[in-house]
Enzyme design. Structure first.
Site: not given
Length: 286
Positions: A53, A97, A120
Protein backbone atom coordinates in the site's frame (compact mmCIF):
# COMPACT_ATOMS: atom_id res chain seq x y z
CA UNK A 1 -15.04 -22.81 -25.64
CA UNK A 2 -12.18 -22.09 -23.16
CA UNK A 3 -12.88 -18.90 -21.24
CA UNK A 4 -10.95 -15.73 -21.98
CA UNK A 5 -8.82 -14.37 -19.15
CA UNK A 6 -10.14 -11.43 -17.13
CA UNK A 7 -6.84 -9.85 -16.13
CA UNK A 8 -7.21 -7.78 -12.99
CA UNK A 9 -3.52 -6.96 -13.38
CA UNK A 10 -4.16 -5.20 -16.71
CA UNK A 11 -7.31 -3.43 -15.50
CA UNK A 12 -5.42 -2.35 -12.39
CA UNK A 13 -2.60 -0.83 -14.46
CA UNK A 14 -5.10 1.09 -16.59
CA UNK A 15 -6.87 2.52 -13.54
CA UNK A 16 -3.55 3.48 -11.93
CA UNK A 17 -2.60 5.44 -15.07
CA UNK A 18 -5.94 7.28 -14.84
CA UNK A 19 -5.30 7.98 -11.14
CA UNK A 20 -1.79 9.34 -11.87
CA UNK A 21 -3.22 11.86 -14.35
CA UNK A 22 -5.88 12.89 -11.82
CA UNK A 23 -3.23 13.37 -9.11
CA UNK A 24 -1.22 15.63 -11.43
CA UNK A 25 -4.31 17.80 -11.97
CA UNK A 26 -4.96 17.98 -8.22
CA UNK A 27 -1.36 18.97 -7.52
CA UNK A 28 -1.88 22.02 -9.75
CA UNK A 29 -4.46 23.07 -7.11
CA UNK A 30 -1.98 22.27 -4.30
CA UNK A 31 -3.91 19.14 -3.30
CA UNK A 32 -2.09 15.86 -2.69
CA UNK A 33 -4.17 12.79 -1.75
CA UNK A 34 -2.94 11.40 1.57
CA UNK A 35 -3.33 7.89 3.02
CA UNK A 36 -2.48 6.74 6.53
CA UNK A 37 -2.12 3.01 7.11
CA UNK A 38 -1.99 1.69 10.68
CA UNK A 39 -0.50 -1.72 11.49
CA UNK A 40 -0.67 -3.19 15.00
CA UNK A 41 1.67 -6.11 15.66
CA UNK A 42 3.92 -8.26 13.49
CA UNK A 43 1.55 -10.35 11.35
CA UNK A 44 3.72 -11.29 8.30
CA UNK A 45 0.89 -11.15 5.72
CA UNK A 46 -0.27 -7.78 7.07
CA UNK A 47 3.28 -6.44 6.83
CA UNK A 48 3.38 -7.38 3.14
CA UNK A 49 0.00 -5.70 2.49
CA UNK A 50 1.08 -2.53 4.29
CA UNK A 51 4.35 -2.39 2.33
CA UNK A 52 2.45 -2.77 -0.94
CA UNK A 53 0.00 0.00 0.00
CA UNK A 54 2.84 2.38 0.87
CA UNK A 55 4.60 1.50 -2.42
CA UNK A 56 1.40 2.17 -4.42
CA UNK A 57 1.04 5.57 -2.72
CA UNK A 58 4.59 6.58 -3.67
CA UNK A 59 4.15 5.37 -7.28
CA UNK A 60 0.95 7.39 -7.70
CA UNK A 61 2.26 10.56 -6.07
CA UNK A 62 0.22 10.33 -2.85
CA UNK A 63 1.31 11.50 0.56
CA UNK A 64 1.77 8.35 2.66
CA UNK A 65 2.06 7.69 6.38
CA UNK A 66 2.59 4.21 7.85
CA UNK A 67 2.09 3.85 11.61
CA UNK A 68 3.59 0.59 12.90
CA UNK A 69 2.47 -0.04 16.47
CA UNK A 70 3.66 -2.78 18.84
CA UNK A 71 1.38 -5.78 19.44
CA UNK A 72 0.72 -4.67 23.04
CA UNK A 73 -0.73 -1.31 21.94
CA UNK A 74 -3.93 -0.73 23.92
CA UNK A 75 -7.30 -0.07 22.32
CA UNK A 76 -7.31 3.46 23.77
CA UNK A 77 -3.88 4.21 22.32
CA UNK A 78 -5.07 3.07 18.89
CA UNK A 79 -8.26 5.14 19.20
CA UNK A 80 -6.17 8.20 20.12
CA UNK A 81 -4.12 7.78 16.94
CA UNK A 82 -7.28 7.42 14.83
CA UNK A 83 -8.76 10.61 16.35
CA UNK A 84 -5.53 12.45 15.49
CA UNK A 85 -5.63 11.18 11.89
CA UNK A 86 -9.33 12.09 11.61
CA UNK A 87 -8.33 15.71 12.28
CA UNK A 88 -5.14 15.74 10.19
CA UNK A 89 -5.57 17.86 7.04
CA UNK A 90 -2.90 16.04 5.00
CA UNK A 91 -4.69 12.69 5.46
CA UNK A 92 -7.76 11.95 3.33
CA UNK A 93 -7.93 8.19 3.88
CA UNK A 94 -7.34 6.04 6.97
CA UNK A 95 -6.90 2.28 6.86
CA UNK A 96 -6.34 0.12 9.93
CA UNK A 97 -4.90 -3.20 8.74
CA UNK A 98 -6.98 -6.18 9.85
CA UNK A 99 -6.88 -8.55 11.65
CA UNK A 100 -6.13 -6.73 14.92
CA UNK A 101 -4.68 -8.40 18.05
CA UNK A 102 -7.34 -10.17 20.14
CA UNK A 103 -7.46 -7.57 22.92
CA UNK A 104 -8.61 -4.82 20.51
CA UNK A 105 -12.27 -4.72 19.45
CA UNK A 106 -12.39 -4.47 15.66
CA UNK A 107 -15.82 -2.83 15.54
CA UNK A 108 -14.80 -0.04 17.94
CA UNK A 109 -11.82 0.80 15.71
CA UNK A 110 -13.80 0.75 12.44
CA UNK A 111 -16.54 2.90 14.01
CA UNK A 112 -13.94 5.47 15.17
CA UNK A 113 -12.64 6.23 11.66
CA UNK A 114 -14.26 9.36 10.20
CA UNK A 115 -16.84 8.25 7.61
CA UNK A 116 -15.39 10.52 4.90
CA UNK A 117 -11.90 9.02 5.48
CA UNK A 118 -13.03 5.37 5.65
CA UNK A 119 -11.31 4.22 2.44
CA UNK A 120 -11.84 0.54 3.35
CA UNK A 121 -15.61 1.14 3.08
CA UNK A 122 -16.25 -0.76 6.34
CA UNK A 123 -17.83 1.99 8.48
CA UNK A 124 -21.54 1.25 9.21
CA UNK A 125 -22.55 4.56 7.60
CA UNK A 126 -20.72 3.74 4.36
CA UNK A 127 -22.16 0.20 4.44
CA UNK A 128 -25.66 1.61 5.00
CA UNK A 129 -25.28 4.06 2.12
CA UNK A 130 -24.13 1.21 -0.11
CA UNK A 131 -27.22 -0.84 0.86
CA UNK A 132 -29.66 1.94 -0.05
CA UNK A 133 -27.68 2.95 -3.16
CA UNK A 134 -26.47 6.34 -1.91
CA UNK A 135 -23.03 7.68 -2.73
CA UNK A 136 -20.39 6.10 -0.47
CA UNK A 137 -16.84 4.80 -0.33
CA UNK A 138 -17.16 1.17 -1.42
CA UNK A 139 -15.26 -1.85 -0.02
CA UNK A 140 -12.19 -2.29 -2.21
CA UNK A 141 -12.30 -5.96 -3.27
CA UNK A 142 -16.05 -6.02 -4.17
CA UNK A 143 -15.66 -2.73 -6.06
CA UNK A 144 -12.71 -4.31 -7.88
CA UNK A 145 -14.86 -7.28 -8.96
CA UNK A 146 -17.46 -4.96 -10.50
CA UNK A 147 -14.74 -2.87 -12.16
CA UNK A 148 -13.20 -5.94 -13.85
CA UNK A 149 -16.60 -7.00 -15.23
CA UNK A 150 -17.34 -3.49 -16.52
CA UNK A 151 -13.91 -2.94 -18.06
CA UNK A 152 -14.29 -6.20 -19.99
CA UNK A 153 -17.79 -5.15 -21.12
CA UNK A 154 -19.44 -8.12 -19.44
CA UNK A 155 -23.18 -7.63 -19.24
CA UNK A 156 -24.41 -7.62 -15.63
CA UNK A 157 -27.93 -6.21 -15.95
CA UNK A 158 -30.58 -8.93 -16.17
CA UNK A 159 -28.07 -11.72 -15.54
CA UNK A 160 -28.30 -14.28 -12.74
CA UNK A 161 -25.28 -13.87 -10.46
CA UNK A 162 -24.47 -16.42 -7.77
CA UNK A 163 -22.16 -15.28 -4.97
CA UNK A 164 -20.52 -18.06 -2.94
CA UNK A 165 -19.61 -16.77 0.51
CA UNK A 166 -21.34 -14.27 2.80
CA UNK A 167 -18.48 -12.44 4.54
CA UNK A 168 -18.88 -8.76 5.42
CA UNK A 169 -15.69 -8.00 3.47
CA UNK A 170 -16.58 -9.64 0.12
CA UNK A 171 -19.70 -11.82 -0.13
CA UNK A 172 -22.34 -9.44 1.23
CA UNK A 173 -21.05 -6.24 -0.40
CA UNK A 174 -20.38 -7.80 -3.80
CA UNK A 175 -23.95 -9.18 -3.86
CA UNK A 176 -25.26 -5.66 -3.14
CA UNK A 177 -23.10 -4.11 -5.85
CA UNK A 178 -24.25 -6.73 -8.38
CA UNK A 179 -27.86 -5.89 -7.49
CA UNK A 180 -27.06 -2.22 -7.97
CA UNK A 181 -25.96 -3.17 -11.52
CA UNK A 182 -29.37 -4.85 -11.98
CA UNK A 183 -28.30 -8.47 -11.70
CA UNK A 184 -30.56 -11.03 -10.02
CA UNK A 185 -28.44 -12.30 -7.14
CA UNK A 186 -28.42 -15.58 -5.22
CA UNK A 187 -26.08 -15.95 -2.26
CA UNK A 188 -24.71 -19.36 -1.28
CA UNK A 189 -22.77 -20.20 1.88
CA UNK A 190 -21.65 -23.11 4.06
CA UNK A 191 -25.25 -23.99 5.01
CA UNK A 192 -26.60 -23.97 1.45
CA UNK A 193 -27.87 -27.50 0.79
CA UNK A 194 -28.30 -27.38 -3.00
CA UNK A 195 -25.30 -25.27 -4.01
CA UNK A 196 -24.53 -27.01 -7.30
CA UNK A 197 -28.13 -26.72 -8.39
CA UNK A 198 -27.95 -22.94 -7.84
CA UNK A 199 -24.49 -22.30 -9.28
CA UNK A 200 -25.35 -24.23 -12.44
CA UNK A 201 -28.08 -21.61 -13.10
CA UNK A 202 -25.60 -18.74 -12.84
CA UNK A 203 -24.53 -16.49 -15.71
CA UNK A 204 -21.94 -14.98 -13.35
CA UNK A 205 -20.30 -16.79 -10.42
CA UNK A 206 -18.33 -14.91 -7.76
CA UNK A 207 -16.44 -17.35 -5.52
CA UNK A 208 -15.30 -16.02 -2.13
CA UNK A 209 -15.29 -18.90 0.35
CA UNK A 210 -11.61 -19.41 1.18
CA UNK A 211 -11.43 -23.07 0.13
CA UNK A 212 -8.77 -23.91 -2.44
CA UNK A 213 -10.06 -25.27 -5.77
CA UNK A 214 -13.51 -25.92 -4.25
CA UNK A 215 -15.52 -24.87 -7.32
CA UNK A 216 -14.87 -27.30 -10.15
CA UNK A 217 -16.56 -27.77 -13.54
CA UNK A 218 -19.50 -29.63 -11.96
CA UNK A 219 -20.66 -26.31 -10.38
CA UNK A 220 -20.56 -24.28 -13.61
CA UNK A 221 -22.87 -24.10 -16.58
CA UNK A 222 -21.18 -23.77 -19.99
CA UNK A 223 -20.60 -20.14 -20.93
CA UNK A 224 -20.72 -18.71 -17.41
CA UNK A 225 -18.42 -15.88 -16.31
CA UNK A 226 -16.39 -16.90 -13.24
CA UNK A 227 -14.77 -14.43 -10.85
CA UNK A 228 -12.46 -16.02 -8.28
CA UNK A 229 -11.83 -13.87 -5.19
CA UNK A 230 -10.09 -16.65 -3.24
CA UNK A 231 -6.40 -16.57 -2.40
CA UNK A 232 -5.24 -19.79 -0.71
CA UNK A 233 -1.68 -20.95 -0.06
CA UNK A 234 -1.24 -24.63 -0.95
CA UNK A 235 1.12 -27.04 0.85
CA UNK A 236 3.61 -26.67 -2.01
CA UNK A 237 3.70 -22.89 -1.43
CA UNK A 238 1.77 -22.02 -4.60
CA UNK A 239 -1.29 -19.76 -4.62
CA UNK A 240 -4.68 -21.15 -5.63
CA UNK A 241 -8.10 -19.60 -5.89
CA UNK A 242 -11.44 -20.99 -4.71
CA UNK A 243 -12.05 -22.14 -8.30
CA UNK A 244 -10.31 -25.13 -9.87
CA UNK A 245 -9.04 -23.11 -12.83
CA UNK A 246 -7.94 -26.10 -14.94
CA UNK A 247 -11.37 -27.72 -14.99
CA UNK A 248 -13.48 -24.54 -15.10
CA UNK A 249 -11.70 -22.44 -17.73
CA UNK A 250 -12.56 -24.76 -20.65
CA UNK A 251 -16.31 -24.42 -20.06
CA UNK A 252 -16.48 -20.79 -18.94
CA UNK A 253 -16.80 -17.83 -21.31
CA UNK A 254 -14.48 -15.71 -19.14
CA UNK A 255 -12.58 -16.30 -15.90
CA UNK A 256 -10.19 -14.48 -13.55
CA UNK A 257 -6.85 -16.18 -12.85
CA UNK A 258 -5.20 -16.52 -9.43
CA UNK A 259 -2.84 -14.78 -9.04
CA UNK A 260 -3.37 -11.79 -11.36
CA UNK A 261 -7.17 -11.59 -11.20
CA UNK A 262 -9.07 -9.86 -8.41
CA UNK A 263 -5.98 -9.56 -6.14
CA UNK A 264 -4.29 -6.60 -7.89
CA UNK A 265 -7.59 -4.69 -7.91
CA UNK A 266 -7.88 -4.43 -4.13
CA UNK A 267 -5.03 -1.96 -3.56
CA UNK A 268 -5.90 -0.11 -6.79
CA UNK A 269 -9.48 0.44 -5.57
CA UNK A 270 -8.06 1.59 -2.22
CA UNK A 271 -6.06 4.19 -4.15
CA UNK A 272 -9.21 5.11 -6.08
CA UNK A 273 -11.14 5.55 -2.82
CA UNK A 274 -8.38 7.75 -1.36
CA UNK A 275 -8.49 9.95 -4.46
CA UNK A 276 -12.28 10.20 -4.20
CA UNK A 277 -12.05 11.03 -0.49
CA UNK A 278 -9.51 13.81 -1.20
CA UNK A 279 -11.73 15.30 -3.90
CA UNK A 280 -14.79 15.20 -1.64
CA UNK A 281 -12.96 16.81 1.29
CA UNK A 282 -11.77 19.61 -1.02
CA UNK A 283 -15.24 19.83 -2.59
CA UNK A 284 -14.07 18.87 -6.06
CA UNK A 285 -16.57 16.81 -8.02
CA UNK A 286 -15.64 13.16 -7.35
Amino acid sequence: MSGSLLSGKEVSQTIREEIKQEVERLKEQNIQPGLAVVLVGEDPASQVYVRNKHKACLELGYYSEVHRLPVDTTQDQLLDLIHTLNEQATIHGILVQLPLPGHIEEKAIIDAIAVHKDVDGFHPVNVGNMVIGDDSLLPCTPAGVIEILKRYNIEIAGKHAVVIGRSNIVGKPVSLLLQRENATVTMCHSRTSNMKELTKQADIIVAAIGKANFIDASFVKPGAVVVDVGINRLDNGKLAGDVDFESVQPISSAITPVPGGVGPMTITMLMHNTLRAAKRIHQIEA
